[in-house]
Scaffold this motif. Structure first.
Motif, PDB file in Angstrom:
ATOM      1  N   LYS A  16       0.618  -1.327   0.208  1.00 58.73           N
ATOM      2  CA  LYS A  16      -0.027   0.115   0.077  1.00 58.73           C
ATOM      3  C   LYS A  16       0.957   1.227  -0.052  1.00 58.73           C
ATOM      4  O   LYS A  16       2.000   1.351   0.475  1.00 58.73           O
ATOM      5  CB  LYS A  16      -0.874  -0.119   1.234  1.00 58.73           C
ATOM      6  N   PHE A  17       0.395   2.242  -0.676  1.00 62.37           N
ATOM      7  CA  PHE A  17       1.068   3.534  -0.750  1.00 62.37           C
ATOM      8  C   PHE A  17       0.218   4.342   0.387  1.00 62.37           C
ATOM      9  O   PHE A  17       1.159   5.185   1.102  1.00 62.37           O
ATOM     10  CB  PHE A  17       0.922   4.183  -2.089  1.00 62.37           C
ATOM     11  N   PHE A  18      -1.049   4.565   0.489  1.00 60.86           N
ATOM     12  CA  PHE A  18      -1.832   5.223   1.593  1.00 60.86           C
ATOM     13  C   PHE A  18      -2.764   4.236   2.322  1.00 60.86           C
ATOM     14  O   PHE A  18      -2.397   4.134   3.577  1.00 60.86           O
ATOM     15  CB  PHE A  18      -2.583   6.384   0.779  1.00 60.86           C
ATOM     16  N   ALA A  19      -3.699   3.761   1.857  1.00 66.55           N
ATOM     17  CA  ALA A  19      -4.565   2.821   2.513  1.00 66.55           C
ATOM     18  C   ALA A  19      -4.612   1.419   2.012  1.00 66.55           C
ATOM     19  O   ALA A  19      -5.247   0.650   2.396  1.00 66.55           O
ATOM     20  CB  ALA A  19      -5.830   3.347   2.689  1.00 66.55           C
ATOM     21  N   GLY A  20      -4.175   1.325   0.563  1.00 64.41           N
ATOM     22  CA  GLY A  20      -4.181   0.019   0.060  1.00 64.41           C
ATOM     23  C   GLY A  20      -5.224  -0.395  -0.975  1.00 64.41           C
ATOM     24  O   GLY A  20      -5.466  -1.352  -1.646  1.00 64.41           O
ATOM     25  N   VAL A  21      -6.047   0.901  -1.157  1.00 62.91           N
ATOM     26  CA  VAL A  21      -7.224   0.776  -1.947  1.00 62.91           C
ATOM     27  C   VAL A  21      -7.091   0.387  -3.427  1.00 62.91           C
ATOM     28  O   VAL A  21      -7.599  -0.571  -4.039  1.00 62.91           O
ATOM     29  CB  VAL A  21      -8.332   1.730  -1.694  1.00 62.91           C
ATOM     30  N   CYS A  22      -6.077   1.392  -4.039  1.00 53.13           N
ATOM     31  CA  CYS A  22      -6.012   1.287  -5.383  1.00 53.13           C
ATOM     32  C   CYS A  22      -4.970  -0.132  -5.457  1.00 53.13           C
ATOM     33  O   CYS A  22      -5.167  -0.867  -6.603  1.00 53.13           O
ATOM     34  CB  CYS A  22      -5.055   2.617  -5.852  1.00 53.13           C
ATOM     35  N   SER A  23      -4.066  -0.431  -4.892  1.00 59.48           N
ATOM     36  CA  SER A  23      -3.307  -1.639  -4.860  1.00 59.48           C
ATOM     37  C   SER A  23      -4.247  -3.104  -5.032  1.00 59.48           C
ATOM     38  O   SER A  23      -3.972  -3.916  -5.696  1.00 59.48           O
ATOM     39  CB  SER A  23      -2.104  -1.872  -3.837  1.00 59.48           C
ATOM     40  N   GLY A  24      -5.099  -2.970  -4.076  1.00 60.56           N
ATOM     41  CA  GLY A  24      -5.915  -4.148  -3.683  1.00 60.56           C
ATOM     42  C   GLY A  24      -6.966  -4.133  -5.265  1.00 60.56           C
ATOM     43  O   GLY A  24      -7.198  -5.253  -5.672  1.00 60.56           O
ATOM     44  N   MET A  25      -7.584  -3.125  -5.699  1.00 58.34           N
ATOM     45  CA  MET A  25      -8.354  -3.154  -6.837  1.00 58.34           C
ATOM     46  C   MET A  25      -7.470  -3.390  -8.099  1.00 58.34           C
ATOM     47  O   MET A  25      -8.062  -4.199  -8.843  1.00 58.34           O
ATOM     48  CB  MET A  25      -8.997  -1.676  -6.940  1.00 58.34           C
ATOM     49  N   ALA A  26      -6.330  -2.741  -8.132  1.00 59.30           N
ATOM     50  CA  ALA A  26      -5.606  -3.210  -9.325  1.00 59.30           C
ATOM     51  C   ALA A  26      -5.157  -4.724  -9.289  1.00 59.30           C
ATOM     52  O   ALA A  26      -5.296  -5.179 -10.455  1.00 59.30           O
ATOM     53  CB  ALA A  26      -4.394  -2.379  -9.427  1.00 59.30           C
ATOM     54  N   HIS A  27      -5.049  -5.263  -8.092  1.00 59.23           N
ATOM     55  CA  HIS A  27      -4.620  -6.900  -8.311  1.00 59.23           C
ATOM     56  C   HIS A  27      -5.601  -7.657  -8.567  1.00 59.23           C
ATOM     57  O   HIS A  27      -5.720  -8.522  -9.078  1.00 59.23           O
ATOM     58  CB  HIS A  27      -4.003  -6.935  -6.732  1.00 59.23           C
ATOM     59  N   LYS A  28      -7.168  -7.116  -7.942  1.00 51.30           N
ATOM     60  CA  LYS A  28      -8.179  -7.955  -8.378  1.00 51.30           C
ATOM     61  C   LYS A  28      -8.769  -7.772  -9.712  1.00 51.30           C
ATOM     62  O   LYS A  28      -9.010  -8.724 -10.314  1.00 51.30           O
ATOM     63  CB  LYS A  28      -9.376  -7.329  -7.320  1.00 51.30           C
ATOM     64  N   LEU A  29      -8.305  -6.619 -10.282  1.00 50.45           N
ATOM     65  CA  LEU A  29      -9.092  -6.494 -11.699  1.00 50.45           C
ATOM     66  C   LEU A  29      -7.835  -6.566 -12.830  1.00 50.45           C
ATOM     67  O   LEU A  29      -8.277  -6.386 -14.007  1.00 50.45           O
ATOM     68  CB  LEU A  29      -9.480  -4.876 -11.561  1.00 50.45           C
ATOM     69  N   GLY A  30      -6.605  -6.836 -12.152  1.00 50.36           N
ATOM     70  CA  GLY A  30      -5.842  -7.036 -13.236  1.00 50.36           C
ATOM     71  C   GLY A  30      -4.950  -5.625 -13.922  1.00 50.36           C
ATOM     72  O   GLY A  30      -4.475  -6.065 -14.941  1.00 50.36           O
ATOM     73  N   PHE A  31      -5.267  -4.605 -13.233  1.00 50.37           N
ATOM     74  CA  PHE A  31      -4.641  -3.518 -13.875  1.00 50.37           C
ATOM     75  C   PHE A  31      -3.350  -2.986 -12.952  1.00 50.37           C
ATOM     76  O   PHE A  31      -2.597  -3.729 -11.976  1.00 50.37           O
ATOM     77  CB  PHE A  31      -5.509  -2.235 -13.483  1.00 50.37           C
ATOM     78  N   SER A  32      -2.630  -2.187 -13.729  1.00 50.98           N
ATOM     79  CA  SER A  32      -1.471  -1.520 -13.069  1.00 50.98           C
ATOM     80  C   SER A  32      -1.991  -0.925 -11.825  1.00 50.98           C
ATOM     81  O   SER A  32      -2.505   0.002 -11.955  1.00 50.98           O
ATOM     82  CB  SER A  32      -0.633  -0.741 -13.966  1.00 50.98           C
ATOM     83  N   LYS A  33      -1.162  -1.000 -10.771  1.00 50.48           N
ATOM     84  CA  LYS A  33      -1.336  -0.329  -9.415  1.00 50.48           C
ATOM     85  C   LYS A  33      -0.811   1.252  -9.426  1.00 50.48           C
ATOM     86  O   LYS A  33      -1.873   1.944  -9.023  1.00 50.48           O
ATOM     87  CB  LYS A  33      -0.751  -0.944  -8.189  1.00 50.48           C
ATOM     88  N   TRP A  34       0.078   1.529 -10.343  1.00 47.23           N
ATOM     89  CA  TRP A  34       0.361   2.776 -10.229  1.00 47.23           C
ATOM     90  C   TRP A  34      -0.416   3.574 -11.309  1.00 47.23           C
ATOM     91  O   TRP A  34      -0.656   4.665 -11.195  1.00 47.23           O
ATOM     92  CB  TRP A  34       2.064   2.817 -10.646  1.00 47.23           C
ATOM     93  N   GLY A  35      -0.805   2.816 -12.114  1.00 46.89           N
ATOM     94  CA  GLY A  35      -2.071   3.478 -13.287  1.00 46.89           C
ATOM     95  C   GLY A  35      -3.359   3.757 -12.647  1.00 46.89           C
ATOM     96  O   GLY A  35      -3.868   4.767 -12.763  1.00 46.89           O
ATOM     97  N   LEU A  36      -3.689   2.961 -11.839  1.00 45.68           N
ATOM     98  CA  LEU A  36      -4.993   3.122 -11.133  1.00 45.68           C
ATOM     99  C   LEU A  36      -4.660   4.232  -9.843  1.00 45.68           C
ATOM    100  O   LEU A  36      -5.644   5.189  -9.937  1.00 45.68           O
ATOM    101  CB  LEU A  36      -5.482   1.717 -10.221  1.00 45.68           C
ATOM    102  N   ARG A  37      -3.645   4.324  -9.657  1.00 40.41           N
ATOM    103  CA  ARG A  37      -3.254   5.403  -8.354  1.00 40.41           C
ATOM    104  C   ARG A  37      -3.399   6.885  -9.144  1.00 40.41           C
ATOM    105  O   ARG A  37      -3.568   7.654  -8.671  1.00 40.41           O
ATOM    106  CB  ARG A  37      -2.109   5.263  -7.678  1.00 40.41           C
ATOM    107  N   PHE A  38      -2.638   6.731 -10.201  1.00 40.74           N
ATOM    108  CA  PHE A  38      -2.650   7.920 -10.996  1.00 40.74           C
ATOM    109  C   PHE A  38      -3.959   8.544 -11.241  1.00 40.74           C
ATOM    110  O   PHE A  38      -4.205   9.511 -11.454  1.00 40.74           O
ATOM    111  CB  PHE A  38      -1.516   7.558 -12.017  1.00 40.74           C
TER     112      PHE A  38
END
Length: 69
Positions: A16-38
């Motif tokens: 996680k960078f802040f709360a782990g929301v973007c990383s968890g969503m990206a992992h579940k959906l198969g997206f780039s975590k940094w792309g989703l954070r951006f």
């Protein structure tokens, strides 16, 4: 056939960078975590509702590790 038995969204507890929301969503959906954070950052700059959505996801999604250690 092995499948992920938990089809719910989650936030990452170990990547996680802040709360782990973007990383968890990206992992579940198969997206780039940094792309989703951006995308969340850009959305927050232009549309304030994004911050509220992030906070709601933080409260609703259960923490779960995304890496097997």
């Amino acid at each position: 056939m092995m499948q992920d038995q938990n089809n719910n969204m989650y936030r990452s507890s170990d990547d996680k960078f802040f709360a782990g929301v973007c990383s968890g969503m990206a992992h579940k959906l198969g997206f780039s975590k940094w792309g989703l954070r951006f995308a969340f950052i850009i959305g927050a700059l232009f549309y304030d509702m994004t911050i509220l959505i992030y906070i709601i996801c933080w409260m609703v999604f259960k923490a779960r590790p995304t890496f097997n250690r």
